[in-house]
Motif scaffolding. Sequence first.
Motif, PDB file in Angstrom:
ATOM      1  N   PRO A   1      -7.781   4.969  -1.912  1.00 36.19           N
ATOM      2  CA  PRO A   1      -8.740   4.002  -1.355  1.00 36.19           C
ATOM      3  C   PRO A   1      -8.972   2.851  -2.339  1.00 36.19           C
ATOM      4  CG  PRO A   1      -9.599   6.257  -1.319  1.00 36.19           C
ATOM      5  CD  PRO A   1      -8.422   6.248  -2.227  1.00 36.19           C
ATOM      6  N   LEU A   2      -8.921   1.632  -1.829  1.00 33.22           N
ATOM      7  CA  LEU A   2      -9.194   0.443  -2.630  1.00 33.22           C
ATOM      8  C   LEU A   2     -10.378  -0.270  -1.996  1.00 33.22           C
ATOM      9  CD1 LEU A   2      -5.545  -0.822  -3.266  1.00 33.22           C
ATOM     10  CD2 LEU A   2      -6.944   0.730  -4.649  1.00 33.22           C
ATOM     11  N   LEU A   3     -11.540  -0.165  -2.621  1.00 29.41           N
ATOM     12  CA  LEU A   3     -12.794  -0.541  -1.967  1.00 29.41           C
ATOM     13  C   LEU A   3     -13.367  -1.874  -2.423  1.00 29.41           C
ATOM     14  CD1 LEU A   3     -14.693   2.886  -2.070  1.00 29.41           C
ATOM     15  CD2 LEU A   3     -13.158   2.007  -0.300  1.00 29.41           C
ATOM     16  N   GLY A   4     -12.817  -2.469  -3.495  1.00 28.33           N
ATOM     17  CA  GLY A   4     -13.507  -3.609  -4.069  1.00 28.33           C
ATOM     18  C   GLY A   4     -14.741  -3.138  -4.823  1.00 28.33           C
TER      19      GLY A   4
ATOM     20  N   PHE B   1       4.542   9.780  -1.552  1.00 27.64           N
ATOM     21  CA  PHE B   1       3.923   8.693  -0.796  1.00 27.64           C
ATOM     22  C   PHE B   1       2.518   8.420  -1.284  1.00 27.64           C
ATOM     23  CE2 PHE B   1       1.970   7.505   3.536  1.00 27.64           C
ATOM     24  CZ  PHE B   1       2.277   6.161   3.384  1.00 27.64           C
ATOM     25  N   ARG B   2       2.206   7.158  -1.466  1.00 27.28           N
ATOM     26  CA  ARG B   2       0.847   6.719  -1.725  1.00 27.28           C
ATOM     27  C   ARG B   2       0.468   5.680  -0.666  1.00 27.28           C
ATOM     28  NH1 ARG B   2       1.256  10.555  -4.271  1.00 27.28           N
ATOM     29  NH2 ARG B   2       0.702  10.958  -6.457  1.00 27.28           N
ATOM     30  N   ALA B   3      -0.503   6.034   0.167  1.00 27.44           N
ATOM     31  CA  ALA B   3      -1.007   5.121   1.186  1.00 27.44           C
ATOM     32  C   ALA B   3      -2.218   4.382   0.620  1.00 27.44           C
ATOM     33  CB  ALA B   3      -1.399   5.890   2.448  1.00 27.44           C
ATOM     34  N   LEU B   4      -2.110   3.076   0.476  1.00 28.70           N
ATOM     35  CA  LEU B   4      -3.226   2.272  -0.016  1.00 28.70           C
ATOM     36  C   LEU B   4      -4.190   2.051   1.146  1.00 28.70           C
ATOM     37  CD1 LEU B   4      -1.293  -0.388  -2.155  1.00 28.70           C
ATOM     38  CD2 LEU B   4      -2.071   1.925  -2.793  1.00 28.70           C
ATOM     39  N   ALA B   5      -5.327   2.718   1.103  1.00 27.50           N
ATOM     40  CA  ALA B   5      -6.294   2.689   2.205  1.00 27.50           C
ATOM     41  C   ALA B   5      -7.262   1.535   1.984  1.00 27.50           C
ATOM     42  CB  ALA B   5      -7.044   4.013   2.290  1.00 27.50           C
ATOM     43  N   LEU B   6      -7.178   0.530   2.845  1.00 26.40           N
ATOM     44  CA  LEU B   6      -7.861  -0.730   2.598  1.00 26.40           C
ATOM     45  C   LEU B   6      -8.961  -1.008   3.619  1.00 26.40           C
ATOM     46  CD1 LEU B   6      -4.666  -2.882   1.977  1.00 26.40           C
ATOM     47  CD2 LEU B   6      -5.965  -1.519   0.329  1.00 26.40           C
ATOM     48  N   PRO B   7     -10.019  -1.688   3.171  1.00 25.98           N
ATOM     49  CA  PRO B   7     -11.019  -2.234   4.083  1.00 25.98           C
ATOM     50  C   PRO B   7     -10.566  -3.633   4.497  1.00 25.98           C
ATOM     51  CG  PRO B   7     -11.716  -2.611   1.834  1.00 25.98           C
ATOM     52  CD  PRO B   7     -10.370  -1.930   1.764  1.00 25.98           C
TER      53      PRO B   7
ATOM     54  N   ALA C   1      -5.036   1.744   5.790  1.00 24.27           N
ATOM     55  CA  ALA C   1      -6.425   1.383   6.059  1.00 24.27           C
ATOM     56  C   ALA C   1      -7.352   2.551   5.798  1.00 24.27           C
ATOM     57  CB  ALA C   1      -6.580   0.927   7.513  1.00 24.27           C
ATOM     58  N   LEU C   2      -8.588   2.241   5.482  1.00 18.52           N
ATOM     59  CA  LEU C   2      -9.635   3.245   5.396  1.00 18.52           C
ATOM     60  C   LEU C   2      -9.911   3.853   6.765  1.00 18.52           C
ATOM     61  CD1 LEU C   2     -12.279   1.448   3.150  1.00 18.52           C
ATOM     62  CD2 LEU C   2     -10.890   3.420   2.498  1.00 18.52           C
TER      63      LEU C   2
ATOM     64  N   ASP D   1     -10.109  -0.391 -10.411  1.00 20.29           N
ATOM     65  CA  ASP D   1      -8.856  -0.701  -9.723  1.00 20.29           C
ATOM     66  C   ASP D   1      -8.916  -2.031  -8.993  1.00 20.29           C
ATOM     67  OD1 ASP D   1      -7.570   1.594 -10.547  1.00 20.29           O
ATOM     68  OD2 ASP D   1      -8.025   2.731  -8.725  1.00 20.29           O
ATOM     69  N   THR D   2     -10.091  -2.354  -8.447  1.00 21.50           N
ATOM     70  CA  THR D   2     -10.229  -3.573  -7.635  1.00 21.50           C
ATOM     71  C   THR D   2     -11.440  -4.359  -8.130  1.00 21.50           C
ATOM     72  OG1 THR D   2     -11.445  -2.241  -5.999  1.00 21.50           O
ATOM     73  CG2 THR D   2      -9.104  -2.597  -5.602  1.00 21.50           C
ATOM     74  N   PRO D   3     -11.326  -5.039  -9.262  1.00 23.93           N
ATOM     75  CA  PRO D   3     -12.487  -5.624  -9.929  1.00 23.93           C
ATOM     76  C   PRO D   3     -12.955  -6.966  -9.384  1.00 23.93           C
ATOM     77  CG  PRO D   3     -10.528  -6.017 -11.232  1.00 23.93           C
ATOM     78  CD  PRO D   3     -10.103  -5.139 -10.089  1.00 23.93           C
TER      79      PRO D   3
END
Length: 297
Positions: free
Chosen positions: A202-205, A139-145, A108-109, A277-279
């Motif tokens: 971070p994956l923000l949209g 490690f890659r932590a996908l930080a999501l909203p 998470a973010l 990344d998040t289109p």
Amino acid sequence: MIVITAPTGKIGHQVLDRVVTAGRPVRVVARDPAKLPLRVRDRVEVVEGSHGDPKVLDRAFEGADDVFWLLPTDRTAATAHDAYTGFTRPAADALREQGVKRVVGVSALGRGTAWAGRAGHVTASLAMDDLIAGTGVAFRALALPGFMDNVLRQTRAIKEQGAFYDVLPSDRRLPSVATRDIAAVAARLLLDGSWTGQDTVPLLGPEDLSYDDMAAVVSDVLGTTVVYRRMPEQAMREFLTGSGASEGMAQSILDMMTAKEHGLDDGVVRTPQHADDTPTTFRQWCEDTLRPAVLAA
């Protein structure tokens, strides 16, 4: 060998589809293998059981190069830390013992913000990341909203009441991301055996939206008026506990939403790379996913 946990969930099944399509050897950990789609069931190795079980993890991680780590939902846990770090601790031991090279985790973010230590589910998620990172694995932590797909939980309310609900102010703009974009990034990392070290992704949209903004988009896509209605915190607490959440998990969700209102998700500035990344826009998601779901409800 790539190991995928939670392979039948809303993110996991999409990661599984992408990795299997790429032709790599895949092993999944599934409580109920019958829930795996027929199109992949005969193309993967299945370890039956919970990925919170040390014996299951030893079998699943043996000979594995990469692991996709995603927690199951546990609404009945006493606390969020029990649900996150408690569940993950056996995995940390197994990662060390089995010599796994890389882990991609759903997180998470919020790291580095003033609210990171008092954000309920997010605080527990960040502690889980620290536990995994402490094993020394790449490690890659996908930080999501928040997820766009969470709106699907309110499909019936949208159809029957012309409304959807939450506890945030109607004008508070926040990032949101489609699970299909999360899965695409996760699969790309799992299929790329070249990366090392530890980092947050971070994956923000592509845009920040308020619930009022989202209601306007939903109304336009569905061709009918849909509004957002803010729930009082106590009403949300009663809804959560009435639908099976423990008192501790309900409070953790409310703490997370309070933190989001006050800046938890604002710590990362969106760049063109985040949009690449998040289109998926919320409008596109509504057209592709929400509208068919509402029509079928």
